[in-house]
Design a protein around this motif. Structure first.
Motif, short mmCIF file in Angstrom:
data_model
loop_
_atom_site.label_atom_id
_atom_site.label_comp_id
_atom_site.label_asym_id
_atom_site.label_seq_id
_atom_site.Cartn_x
_atom_site.Cartn_y
_atom_site.Cartn_z
N LEU A 52 0.85 -1.18 0.00
CA LEU A 52 0.00 0.00 0.00
C LEU A 52 0.89 1.23 0.00
CD1 LEU A 52 -2.55 -1.21 2.71
CD2 LEU A 52 -2.46 -1.79 0.27
N GLN A 53 0.91 1.93 -1.11
CA GLN A 53 1.78 3.09 -1.29
C GLN A 53 1.00 4.36 -0.91
OE1 GLN A 53 4.42 1.99 -5.10
NE2 GLN A 53 2.23 1.82 -5.46
N ILE A 54 1.56 5.15 -0.03
CA ILE A 54 0.89 6.34 0.47
C ILE A 54 1.62 7.58 -0.04
CG2 ILE A 54 0.18 7.57 2.56
CD1 ILE A 54 0.20 4.78 3.94
N TYR A 55 0.85 8.50 -0.63
CA TYR A 55 1.40 9.70 -1.27
C TYR A 55 0.86 10.95 -0.59
CZ TYR A 55 2.51 6.53 -5.15
OH TYR A 55 2.98 5.49 -5.92
N LEU A 77 0.84 -5.72 3.04
CA LEU A 77 -0.47 -6.31 3.32
C LEU A 77 -0.50 -7.68 2.65
CD1 LEU A 77 -3.33 -5.71 4.56
CD2 LEU A 77 -4.01 -5.07 2.24
N PHE A 78 -0.88 -8.69 3.40
CA PHE A 78 -0.94 -10.04 2.87
C PHE A 78 -2.38 -10.53 2.83
CE2 PHE A 78 3.28 -9.67 4.74
CZ PHE A 78 4.08 -10.12 3.70
N VAL A 142 -6.47 -0.43 3.16
CA VAL A 142 -6.80 -1.77 3.65
C VAL A 142 -8.28 -2.07 3.42
CG1 VAL A 142 -7.03 -3.20 5.72
CG2 VAL A 142 -4.94 -1.86 5.36
N ASP A 143 -9.13 -1.09 3.76
CA ASP A 143 -10.57 -1.28 3.57
C ASP A 143 -10.90 -1.51 2.10
OD1 ASP A 143 -10.83 -0.86 6.27
OD2 ASP A 143 -11.63 1.17 6.10
N ASP A 144 -10.20 -0.81 1.22
CA ASP A 144 -10.41 -0.96 -0.22
C ASP A 144 -10.08 -2.39 -0.65
OD1 ASP A 144 -10.65 -0.69 -2.95
OD2 ASP A 144 -9.22 0.96 -3.14
N VAL A 145 -8.93 -2.88 -0.23
CA VAL A 145 -8.54 -4.25 -0.58
C VAL A 145 -9.52 -5.25 0.00
CG1 VAL A 145 -6.75 -6.01 -0.33
CG2 VAL A 145 -6.10 -3.63 -0.77
#
Length: 420
Positions: A52-55, A77-78, A142-145
């Motif tokens: 998860l890449q945060i910009y 995240l696995f 995380v919620d998106d995944v």
């Protein structure tokens, strides 16, 4: 500032920023590459990785010629269909789902696979600090995944206390996908003599193993000395090797010992010889091997440790893997604990983390410490009950840590304060 995220499966992001030195060896790129290259991470092991890449981007950036978003953090995240290699157990949650005919899998996990060591769970770019906005963006990702793959839950394991405290600042509405906290207990040896204070006000480190023993009650000192004498009486000696002094033959024998730990339980090791060959090449400056040698100069047991730079804040020795080809009385305690304590003193390391579980560590001077994990449950039918479980579990673990602390072997002058 505005924050956004993207999700990837590859490691190209490692080249898109200058990254801070990780707080433990186990979040280093070298360690993760060895896990990936040896298939400890991937489809074969059931640890399917995402990153998860945060910009971050200034709000005032203009559409034409605007400043590109800056990559500031990444969280692993696995996607998992099992619980292996985690050490924070939620089997009872899976059983509750099964009783109601609801599938608990897949589930999402953020951790270092097979490694129950407290630490940061985000890689941060240089100059960045963990902030609520970063956590909030990570949780949104995380919620998106979870929605995309139909995950029941997310589990962030062995997250260091500072990151947990920042995460707990996020809005947490009642029973609407809360961040639920669980706490555990591990045992940590501390290289500090509370009765000998430096001019700056900090306890001095121990001069040697006997200096450490002097902080224990007379009975506990006697027990440890008697335990260590058993090793010599069995014609066993111990030696320490570090870095390039660890030979290919040493690694071969170590793996035999390591595999034996699993074989006696009818299981296969999580990690392969190729994993250890790779870290021997890429992380040798952070590796220590303790060996037990019999009267024929043959290695009969091995214990593998990692360690931080002694100049690093909170520098730590980490006991990770052990095994013996034959059984000897008290050898596990000598090779996994006492040799580790001696090495930590000699190196000037602040702490020694011998690994998860084991009340037998307590009477040997390892102090109970609080561990943290964060969880997120997506089914509102189960979330209230699991939230209640987490609260009861925290209360129980608080009592357990207090009882463990009360059983510490230190004399009154050197008894550390209970920290909850």
């Amino acid at each position: 500032m505005t924050y956004s995220y993207s999700i990837t499966q590859d490691l190209q992001w490692q080249n898109e920023a200058k990254w801070q030195v990780t707080d433990t060896p186990f979040m280093s790129f070298a360690y993760w590459k060895a896990l990936i290259d040896s298939d400890a991470i991937g489809q074969a092991s059931g640890w399917i990785p995402l990153y998860l890449q945060i910009y971050r981007r200034p709000v005032q950036a203009k559409i034409n010629g605007e400043q590109s978003p800056t990559l500031i953090a990444v969280m692993p995240l696995f996607i998992k269909g099992h619980h292996q290699g985690e050490y924070v157990f939620d089997h009872s949650w899976a059983e509750a789902y099964a009783r109601y005919g609801v599938d608990y899998y897949p589930r999402l996990v953020t951790s270092v696979p097979y490694t129950p060591v407290m630490g940061q769970r985000l890689w941060l770019a240089e100059g960045e600090t963990i902030a609520p906005a970063i956590w909030q963006t990570a949780v949104a990702a995380v919620d998106d995944v979870a929605q995309q793959v139909g995950a029941s839950s997310w589990h962030g394991l062995f997250i260091e206390a500072e990151q947990v405290e920042v995460a707990k600042q996020l809005p947490n509405p009642l029973f609407e996908h809360q961040l639920l906290e669980r706490q555990g207990c591990q045992f940590l040896w501390q290289n500090q003599k509370l009765t000998d204070i430096e001019p700056q006000g900090n306890p001095k480190r121990f001069a040697d193993f006997d200096d450490f023993l002097s902080t224990l009650t007379a009975k506990k000192r006697k027990n440890i000395r008697a335990e260590r004498k058993k090793i010599a009486k069995q014609n066993i000696s111990c030696r320490i090797k570090t870095g390039q002094a660890i030979t290919a033959e040493d690694w071969d024998i170590f793996y035999q010992c390591y595999a034996m730990t699993y074989a006696v339980r009818g299981r296969h090791p999580y990690l392969t010889p190729e994993f250890f060959e790779q870290i021997a090449d890429t992380m040798s400056e952070q590796i220590m091997l303790a060996q037990a040698i019999d009267e024929n100069e043959q290695v009969v047991a091995s214990s593998l440790f990692f360690y931080d730079d002694p100049n690093q804040d909170n520098s730590t020795l980490y006991g990770r893997y052990w095994g013996a080809l034959e059984e000897y009385d008290s050898l596990h305690f000598e090779l996994c604990y006492y040799q580790g304590i001696k090495f930590a003193i000699d190196k000037g390391l602040h702490y020694f983390d011998p690994g998860t579980q084991g009340e037998h560590k307590l009477i040997r001077g390892f102090i109970p410490q609080k561990t943290h994990s964060l969880h997120r449950v997506y089914d509102p039918r189960f979330e209230p009950a699991i939230a209640n479980f987490c609260q009861q579990d925290r209360d129980y673990m608080q009592q357990y840590r207090q009882q463990a602390h009360d059983a510490l072997p230190f004399n009154i002058e050197n008894m550390p304060h209970f920290k909850g």
